[in-house]
Design a protein around this motif. Structure first.
Motif, PDB file in Angstrom:
ATOM      1  N   MET A 221      -2.367 -14.688  16.186  1.00 49.96           N
ATOM      2  CA  MET A 221      -3.272 -13.732  16.824  1.00 49.96           C
ATOM      3  C   MET A 221      -2.504 -12.721  17.672  1.00 49.96           C
ATOM      4  O   MET A 221      -2.852 -11.534  17.703  1.00 49.96           O
ATOM      5  CB  MET A 221      -4.291 -14.474  17.692  1.00 49.96           C
ATOM      6  CG  MET A 221      -5.312 -15.274  16.898  1.00 49.96           C
ATOM      7  SD  MET A 221      -6.402 -16.239  17.955  1.00 49.96           S
ATOM      8  CE  MET A 221      -7.397 -14.947  18.680  1.00 49.96           C
ATOM      9  N   THR A 222      -1.458 -13.184  18.338  1.00 55.43           N
ATOM     10  CA  THR A 222      -0.658 -12.270  19.149  1.00 55.43           C
ATOM     11  C   THR A 222       0.008 -11.209  18.284  1.00 55.43           C
ATOM     12  O   THR A 222      -0.017 -10.011  18.599  1.00 55.43           O
ATOM     13  CB  THR A 222       0.405 -13.057  19.932  1.00 55.43           C
ATOM     14  OG1 THR A 222      -0.245 -14.002  20.802  1.00 55.43           O
ATOM     15  CG2 THR A 222       1.269 -12.129  20.759  1.00 55.43           C
ATOM     16  N   VAL A 223       0.622 -11.654  17.175  1.00 56.63           N
ATOM     17  CA  VAL A 223       1.267 -10.714  16.259  1.00 56.63           C
ATOM     18  C   VAL A 223       0.231  -9.754  15.670  1.00 56.63           C
ATOM     19  O   VAL A 223       0.438  -8.531  15.618  1.00 56.63           O
ATOM     20  CB  VAL A 223       2.007 -11.467  15.140  1.00 56.63           C
ATOM     21  CG1 VAL A 223       2.531 -10.488  14.092  1.00 56.63           C
ATOM     22  CG2 VAL A 223       3.152 -12.283  15.709  1.00 56.63           C
ATOM     23  N   ALA A 224      -0.908 -10.304  15.232  1.00 52.69           N
ATOM     24  CA  ALA A 224      -1.927  -9.484  14.580  1.00 52.69           C
ATOM     25  C   ALA A 224      -2.533  -8.475  15.550  1.00 52.69           C
ATOM     26  O   ALA A 224      -2.797  -7.319  15.175  1.00 52.69           O
ATOM     27  CB  ALA A 224      -3.027 -10.373  14.010  1.00 52.69           C
ATOM     28  N   ALA A 225      -2.761  -8.873  16.794  1.00 55.54           N
ATOM     29  CA  ALA A 225      -3.374  -7.961  17.767  1.00 55.54           C
ATOM     30  C   ALA A 225      -2.456  -6.789  18.083  1.00 55.54           C
ATOM     31  O   ALA A 225      -2.893  -5.628  18.103  1.00 55.54           O
ATOM     32  CB  ALA A 225      -3.726  -8.721  19.043  1.00 55.54           C
ATOM     33  N   SER A 226      -1.189  -7.061  18.328  1.00 59.79           N
ATOM     34  CA  SER A 226      -0.255  -5.982  18.653  1.00 59.79           C
ATOM     35  C   SER A 226      -0.002  -5.085  17.448  1.00 59.79           C
ATOM     36  O   SER A 226      -0.012  -3.847  17.552  1.00 59.79           O
ATOM     37  CB  SER A 226       1.061  -6.558  19.176  1.00 59.79           C
ATOM     38  OG  SER A 226       1.596  -7.510  18.270  1.00 59.79           O
ATOM     39  N   PHE A 227       0.220  -5.710  16.289  1.00 54.95           N
ATOM     40  CA  PHE A 227       0.448  -4.947  15.059  1.00 54.95           C
ATOM     41  C   PHE A 227      -0.801  -4.143  14.690  1.00 54.95           C
ATOM     42  O   PHE A 227      -0.717  -2.977  14.295  1.00 54.95           O
ATOM     43  CB  PHE A 227       0.809  -5.927  13.934  1.00 54.95           C
ATOM     44  CG  PHE A 227       1.191  -5.273  12.636  1.00 54.95           C
ATOM     45  CD1 PHE A 227       2.356  -4.540  12.526  1.00 54.95           C
ATOM     46  CD2 PHE A 227       0.385  -5.401  11.519  1.00 54.95           C
ATOM     47  CE1 PHE A 227       2.717  -3.947  11.321  1.00 54.95           C
ATOM     48  CE2 PHE A 227       0.723  -4.814  10.316  1.00 54.95           C
ATOM     49  CZ  PHE A 227       1.906  -4.085  10.224  1.00 54.95           C
ATOM     50  N   GLY A 228      -1.966  -4.760  14.840  1.00 58.06           N
ATOM     51  CA  GLY A 228      -3.218  -4.093  14.487  1.00 58.06           C
ATOM     52  C   GLY A 228      -3.549  -2.944  15.414  1.00 58.06           C
ATOM     53  O   GLY A 228      -4.067  -1.911  14.969  1.00 58.06           O
ATOM     54  N   LEU A 229      -3.255  -3.083  16.693  1.00 59.59           N
ATOM     55  CA  LEU A 229      -3.527  -1.991  17.624  1.00 59.59           C
ATOM     56  C   LEU A 229      -2.673  -0.771  17.301  1.00 59.59           C
ATOM     57  O   LEU A 229      -3.172   0.364  17.239  1.00 59.59           O
ATOM     58  CB  LEU A 229      -3.265  -2.449  19.066  1.00 59.59           C
ATOM     59  CG  LEU A 229      -3.443  -1.381  20.140  1.00 59.59           C
ATOM     60  CD1 LEU A 229      -4.860  -0.822  20.141  1.00 59.59           C
ATOM     61  CD2 LEU A 229      -3.095  -1.949  21.524  1.00 59.59           C
ATOM     62  N   ALA A 230      -1.378  -1.008  17.070  1.00 59.66           N
ATOM     63  CA  ALA A 230      -0.498   0.108  16.724  1.00 59.66           C
ATOM     64  C   ALA A 230      -0.939   0.767  15.416  1.00 59.66           C
ATOM     65  O   ALA A 230      -0.971   2.001  15.305  1.00 59.66           O
ATOM     66  CB  ALA A 230       0.943  -0.390  16.606  1.00 59.66           C
ATOM     67  N   ALA A 231      -1.309  -0.053  14.427  1.00 58.95           N
ATOM     68  CA  ALA A 231      -1.726   0.490  13.134  1.00 58.95           C
ATOM     69  C   ALA A 231      -3.052   1.243  13.260  1.00 58.95           C
ATOM     70  O   ALA A 231      -3.232   2.296  12.632  1.00 58.95           O
ATOM     71  CB  ALA A 231      -1.847  -0.635  12.113  1.00 58.95           C
ATOM     72  N   SER A 232      -3.990   0.719  14.048  1.00 59.49           N
ATOM     73  CA  SER A 232      -5.289   1.383  14.215  1.00 59.49           C
ATOM     74  C   SER A 232      -5.129   2.758  14.843  1.00 59.49           C
ATOM     75  O   SER A 232      -5.761   3.734  14.421  1.00 59.49           O
ATOM     76  CB  SER A 232      -6.215   0.524  15.081  1.00 59.49           C
ATOM     77  OG  SER A 232      -6.476  -0.720  14.485  1.00 59.49           O
ATOM     78  N   LEU A 233      -4.280   2.847  15.836  1.00 63.21           N
ATOM     79  CA  LEU A 233      -4.033   4.138  16.471  1.00 63.21           C
ATOM     80  C   LEU A 233      -3.368   5.112  15.502  1.00 63.21           C
ATOM     81  O   LEU A 233      -3.690   6.302  15.470  1.00 63.21           O
ATOM     82  CB  LEU A 233      -3.174   3.949  17.722  1.00 63.21           C
ATOM     83  CG  LEU A 233      -3.844   3.201  18.884  1.00 63.21           C
ATOM     84  CD1 LEU A 233      -2.831   2.887  19.975  1.00 63.21           C
ATOM     85  CD2 LEU A 233      -5.005   4.014  19.453  1.00 63.21           C
ATOM     86  N   SER A 234      -2.434   4.599  14.689  1.00 60.19           N
ATOM     87  CA  SER A 234      -1.756   5.474  13.730  1.00 60.19           C
ATOM     88  C   SER A 234      -2.719   5.954  12.649  1.00 60.19           C
ATOM     89  O   SER A 234      -2.594   7.081  12.157  1.00 60.19           O
ATOM     90  CB  SER A 234      -0.567   4.755  13.099  1.00 60.19           C
ATOM     91  OG  SER A 234      -0.987   3.689  12.270  1.00 60.19           O
ATOM     92  N   VAL A 236      -5.813   6.769  13.043  1.00 57.67           N
ATOM     93  CA  VAL A 236      -6.552   7.898  13.611  1.00 57.67           C
ATOM     94  C   VAL A 236      -5.687   9.158  13.604  1.00 57.67           C
ATOM     95  O   VAL A 236      -6.119  10.239  13.178  1.00 57.67           O
ATOM     96  CB  VAL A 236      -7.019   7.570  15.041  1.00 57.67           C
ATOM     97  CG1 VAL A 236      -7.642   8.796  15.694  1.00 57.67           C
ATOM     98  CG2 VAL A 236      -8.017   6.433  15.018  1.00 57.67           C
ATOM     99  N   VAL A 237      -4.444   9.031  14.047  1.00 54.66           N
ATOM    100  CA  VAL A 237      -3.544  10.187  14.101  1.00 54.66           C
ATOM    101  C   VAL A 237      -3.289  10.732  12.707  1.00 54.66           C
ATOM    102  O   VAL A 237      -3.349  11.952  12.459  1.00 54.66           O
ATOM    103  CB  VAL A 237      -2.219   9.797  14.783  1.00 54.66           C
ATOM    104  CG1 VAL A 237      -1.221  10.953  14.701  1.00 54.66           C
ATOM    105  CG2 VAL A 237      -2.453   9.402  16.228  1.00 54.66           C
ATOM    106  N   LEU A 238      -3.024   9.831  11.749  1.00 56.56           N
ATOM    107  CA  LEU A 238      -2.714  10.270  10.390  1.00 56.56           C
ATOM    108  C   LEU A 238      -3.956  10.763   9.663  1.00 56.56           C
ATOM    109  O   LEU A 238      -3.872  11.623   8.796  1.00 56.56           O
ATOM    110  CB  LEU A 238      -2.065   9.112   9.632  1.00 56.56           C
ATOM    111  CG  LEU A 238      -0.730   8.649  10.234  1.00 56.56           C
ATOM    112  CD1 LEU A 238      -0.292   7.326   9.633  1.00 56.56           C
ATOM    113  CD2 LEU A 238       0.343   9.695  10.060  1.00 56.56           C
TER     114      LEU A 238
END
Length: 528
Positions: A221-234, A236-238
């Protein structure tokens, strides 16, 4: 939908493509997560990370196999249902498709075998290299598919050859570095990362709720939350970059997505909500947010954004130019090398890029030169896709995207505070959120592909001209067959995934020792 060859061919390809895309995002995202988890294992030597890699790798393998099986069907459809398309643009479209096959079957598939069967035969670093090769192969496989698809959205680096009556490559690197293709690649790959992150987060939350495999679940969950947050933000930008490029290359798609019938003066407003009416050609009860559309579409507050009605007027002008190109082409073909008048050649060189617009008239008249004013007007309005479908698909996608940013941010905060199991209702939210990334991804593909209609290649070849000469009966039979077969595959895949999740991670065998260069692995001593 009319029951004709074009509509049924589109329906068949849409069904197979949307089903195939259920597997692609998870494959892309899980491959990177596996590489990250195994990297931590190699760096720390803690066996829990090895168990995590093997467990999530099992789910990746199930998904990978189904993705390959469903992707093969689409390869054959290009030749069977879209033969004229394959003939017309095979020189351009075929190259990235062939390279994708090499990536998928020679790089990705080869190292997948090493990933699953090399745990006790390779050193830690050797196996980690194989895992990263799988991840890189998965992502590069997507790159070449999206280069091919991006060329359909923005056909650069190619030109029509009157001698062969085909599109031919003029600049391969322009095709590869097509800005639309590159934007679609990073946006799609980031969406895959979000899909995998939400999948890992939801399954891990279920384990925490059941009190099982807690060490593995919390770390996952820790890996998925951090990885998912960065990916979710990207994402939106992309996605914003894709909207900006659509302003330059696909203005009609952008206007349809926004249900923007009239040209928006600067600073252009964004339609947050409304009910598009294709018949009345207006949007009822529209709620606008000032200036936002200008920032998305033009990156400025001083540029207007053209609406559907003005774009239709522009399409009429292009159809008239396309007729001139069509007339010059017929004269060039009739000459058969006997000498083409210079004014005819000049006319084709000037208007040839708009030849595809003349082909839009084929729906109404065999010879576009014989088209009436009424038929030209109808063909111009044919360039407008189905606005309500695009309008709502885009908003569903964006709404889910905003939700996923919020969800991953909350779990990232809780993981940093070591409170992942503090709120059980949040864990259930994570479990029930698992399907949402797939819904968003499918909506994204509807916007991308449905929004390009009536073009199979934007501005070059109408979809109606690209189909094979097949019968309606054959299409209906194959659609029914694919629907039945894929439904069975869906049940099998879900059954295998749920069985693996219920079973959970299994204790891993003893890890392979770290071997120095040239050192042979120890040989087993036979029992006396």
């Amino acid at each position: 939908m009319e029951l004709d060859v074009v509509s049924l061919s589109r329906l068949q390809f849409a069904l197979t493509a949307l089903y195939h895309f259920l597997f692609v995002p998870l494959t892309i995202g899980l491959s990177i997560l596996l590489a990250i988890m195994e990297t931590v294992y190699v760096m720390t030597g803690r066996t829990v990370w090895r168990e995590m890699t093997r467990f999530w790798g099992t789910l990746f393998g199930i998904n990978f196999v189904l993705g390959v099986a469903t992707g093969l069907t689409m390869e054959f459809q290009f030749g069977m249902n879209w033969s004229y398309y394959s003939h017309y643009v095979g020189d351009i479209f075929g190259a990235p498709l062939a390279i994708e096959g090499l990536m998928a079957f020679f790089l990705e598939a080869t190292f997948v075998g090493l990933f699953f069967f090399g745990w006790d035969k390779l050193s830690r670093l050797g196996h980690l290299a194989a895992t990263w090769a799988v991840a890189i192969g998965s992502n590069f496989s997507a790159l070449w598919i999206l280069i091919a698809n991006g060329w359909m959205q923005n056909p650069v680096g190619a030109a029509f050859n009157p001698a062969t009556m085909r599109m031919e490559v003029t600049d391969f690197w322009a095709v590869v570095f097509n800005p639309v293709a590159q934007a679609k690649f990073v946006h799609t790959v980031s969406a895959g990362y979000v899909t995998a992150a939400l999948f890992v987060l939801g399954v891990s939350a279920w384990y925490v709720l059941k009190g099982r495999h807690l060490a593995l679940a919390r770390r996952s969950m820790t890996v998925a939350a951090s990885f998912g947050l960065a990916a979710s933000l990207s994402v939106v930008v992309l996605g914003d970059e894709s909207g900006y490029l659509a302003t330059e290359h696909q203005q009609m798609k952008l206007a349809a997505v926004e249900a923007m019938w009239e040209t928006e003066p600067a600073p252009a407003a964004f339609t947050a909500f409304g009910f598009p009416d294709q018949q009345a050609r207006e949007t009822h009860y529209a709620i606008h947010i000032p200036a936002v559309m200008g920032l998305i579409a033009t990156r400025s507050l001083t540029t207007e954004v053209p609406g559907i009605k003005d774009l239709v007027v522009r399409a009429e002008s292009r159809i008239r130019q396309g007729i001139l190109a069509y007339d010059a082409l017929q004269q060039i073909r009739a000459a058969r090398g006997a000498g083409v008048p210079s004014e005819v050649t000049a006319s084709f060189e000037e208007n040839g890029r708009l030849l595809g617009y003349a082909y839009l008239l084929r729906r109404y008249v065999d010879d576009p030169r014989q088209a009436t004013e009424e038929q030209i007007a109808k063909a111009a309005w044919d360039t407008v896709p189905h606005v309500p479908s695009l309008f709502w698909a885009f908003r569903i996608m964006v709404g889910i995207g905003m939700y996923m940013i919020l969800l991953t941010a909350v779990f990232f905060f809780l993981s940093a505070r070591r409170r992942l199991d503090r709120y059980r209702w949040l864990l259930w939210v994570a479990v029930w959120s698992i399907p949402l990334p797939w819904i968003a991804a499918e909506m994204g593909w509807i916007v991308a592909e449905f929004g390009r209609q009536p073009w199979i290649i934007e501005g070059v070849l109408p979809t109606a001209m690209a189909v094979s000469h097949v019968g309606i009966t054959e299409l209906l039979i194959t659609i029914a067959g694919f629907t039945l077969f894929y439904s069975v595959l869906a049940v099998v895949e879900m059954g295998l995934m749920l069985k693996a999740i219920r079973k959970g991670p299994q204790p891993a065998p003893a890890p392979a020792p770290m071997l120095s260069a040239g050192q042979a692995p120890p040989r087993a001593i036979p029992a006396e």
